[in-house]
Design an enzyme around this catalytic site. Structure first.
Site, short mmCIF file in Angstrom:
data_model
loop_
_atom_site.label_atom_id
_atom_site.label_comp_id
_atom_site.label_asym_id
_atom_site.label_seq_id
_atom_site.Cartn_x
_atom_site.Cartn_y
_atom_site.Cartn_z
N SER A 22 28.07 43.52 152.80
CA SER A 22 27.81 44.25 154.05
C SER A 22 26.64 45.20 153.89
CB SER A 22 29.07 45.03 154.45
OG SER A 22 28.78 45.95 155.47
N TYR B 133 35.62 50.98 153.38
CA TYR B 133 35.19 49.59 153.60
C TYR B 133 33.94 49.29 152.79
CZ TYR B 133 33.07 45.58 155.92
OH TYR B 133 32.47 44.38 156.18
#
Length: 333
Positions: A127, A152
């Protein structure tokens, strides 16, 4: 070619499975169909795939160590694309263990399966959030990524580190893809553009964080899938010299990491104006301060992707948003 796609009922997983089936490949999909957002949307995505020849689906959680091990023992795969993960930044503030179970423990289960079967290539979703508090833009693969600002993001960075370790130890070809704010038809309802669309159509106010003073490198789903497929078909032969591997200078792991982004960050207010134009209705703005875990800007340097594969995402935000709004209005009537 038989490909295991994890997270097949998810946004990117669904689109990838559909593309691979169109290309004549066999797809074995797994997903845990969790309730992070509407399960009905996930089932509707699967309903698009299940009638197609070459598609097999199993409901399975990455954190099920025995189940994942049995899967790899029973099914021969040429390639694995790991897209399953607990997504979202704000959700991690209340549910941290979910991220550890899925994104870390679950990922190790996939790596063990790849090791058991000596998979020819593992492609895994990282990501843009791994760049965290970086202020240098655009973000390049060689930049430091050791200051994540959300759990995350930290789990995605952990994925990259653990994957490199497995690649180094067992000479397993692996490629990590740092996705930048993916959007488009069949998207995730927790994403800002999706929530904004719903609220504008309903005549409700939308929450605009940091008073709209943020930029995101919005990347259309078809561009993401094109990049994934090109990477998937080209396993790395040696370590990516663009990465900062100063602590392991003797590593010869067949391991790479690429950014996949539109290379053109968009102001949040520009996104809202684009949605207003596509919907034909003005938004009601609820301006709010920055939220914990958010970053001001994401901006992908895609030179490495372009050099190695002759491809870079280029769908204009206006075109992509029109396609999304058309899908949204058709799906939700």
């Amino acid at each position: 070619m038989k490909v295991l796609v994890t997270g097949t009922a998810g946004f990117i997983g669904f689109h990838l499975a559909r593309r691979l089936l169109q290309d004549g490949m066999q797809v074995y999909g797994i997903d845990n169909l969790n309730e992070y957002y509407a399960v009905s949307l996930k089932r509707d995505r699967l309903a698009q795939l299940q009638p197609q020849s070459g598609f097999t689906f199993q409901e399975l959680d990455l954190s099920d160590r025995v189940g994942i091990s049995n899967l790899f023992q029973q099914q021969p795969f040429d390639c694995v694309v790991n897209l399953a993960a607990q997504a979202g930044i704000r959700y991690s503030l209340q549910n941290p263990w979910t991220y550890v179970d899925s994104n870390v423990s679950g990922f190790v289960n996939i790596l063990e399966g790849c090791h058991q079967q000596a998979i020819k290539h593992l492609v895994f979703a990282s990501s843009s959030s791994v760049y965290g508090a970086n202020t240098k833009v655009p973000f390049a693969e060689g930049d430091r990524t050791d200051h994540p600002v959300s759990l995350y993001a930290a789990t995605k960075k952990a994925n990259e580190l653990i994957a490199h370790t497995y690649s180094h130890l067992y000479t397993l070809p692996m490629t990590g893809l740092r996705f930048f704010t993916v959007y488009g038809p069949w998207g995730r309802p927790d994403m800002a553009y999706f929530k904004f669309t719903r609220a504008i159509l309903a005549g409700e106010a939308i929450d605009v964080y940091n008073f709209g003073k943020m930029q995101r490198d919005f990347t259309y789903i078809d561009d993401i899938i094109e990049g994934v497929v090109r990477v998937m078909l080209s396993p790395p032969q040696g370590v990516d010299s663009r990465l900062d591997l100063a602590e392991q200078p003797d590593s010869h792991a067949p391991y790479r990491v690429y950014n996949i982004g539109n290379n053109q960050p968009i102001e949040l207010m520009t996104l809202i104006q684009t949605l207003e134009a596509a919907i034909g209705k003005s938004a009601i703005l609820n301006l709010l301060p920055m939220q914990p875990g958010d970053v001001l800007t994401t901006y992908a340097n895609v030179q490495a992707l372009s050099e190695d594969f002759g491809f870079a995402p280029d769908t204009p935000i206006a075109d992509g948003i029109v396609r999304f709004v058309e899908w949204y209005q058709g799906y939700y009537r």
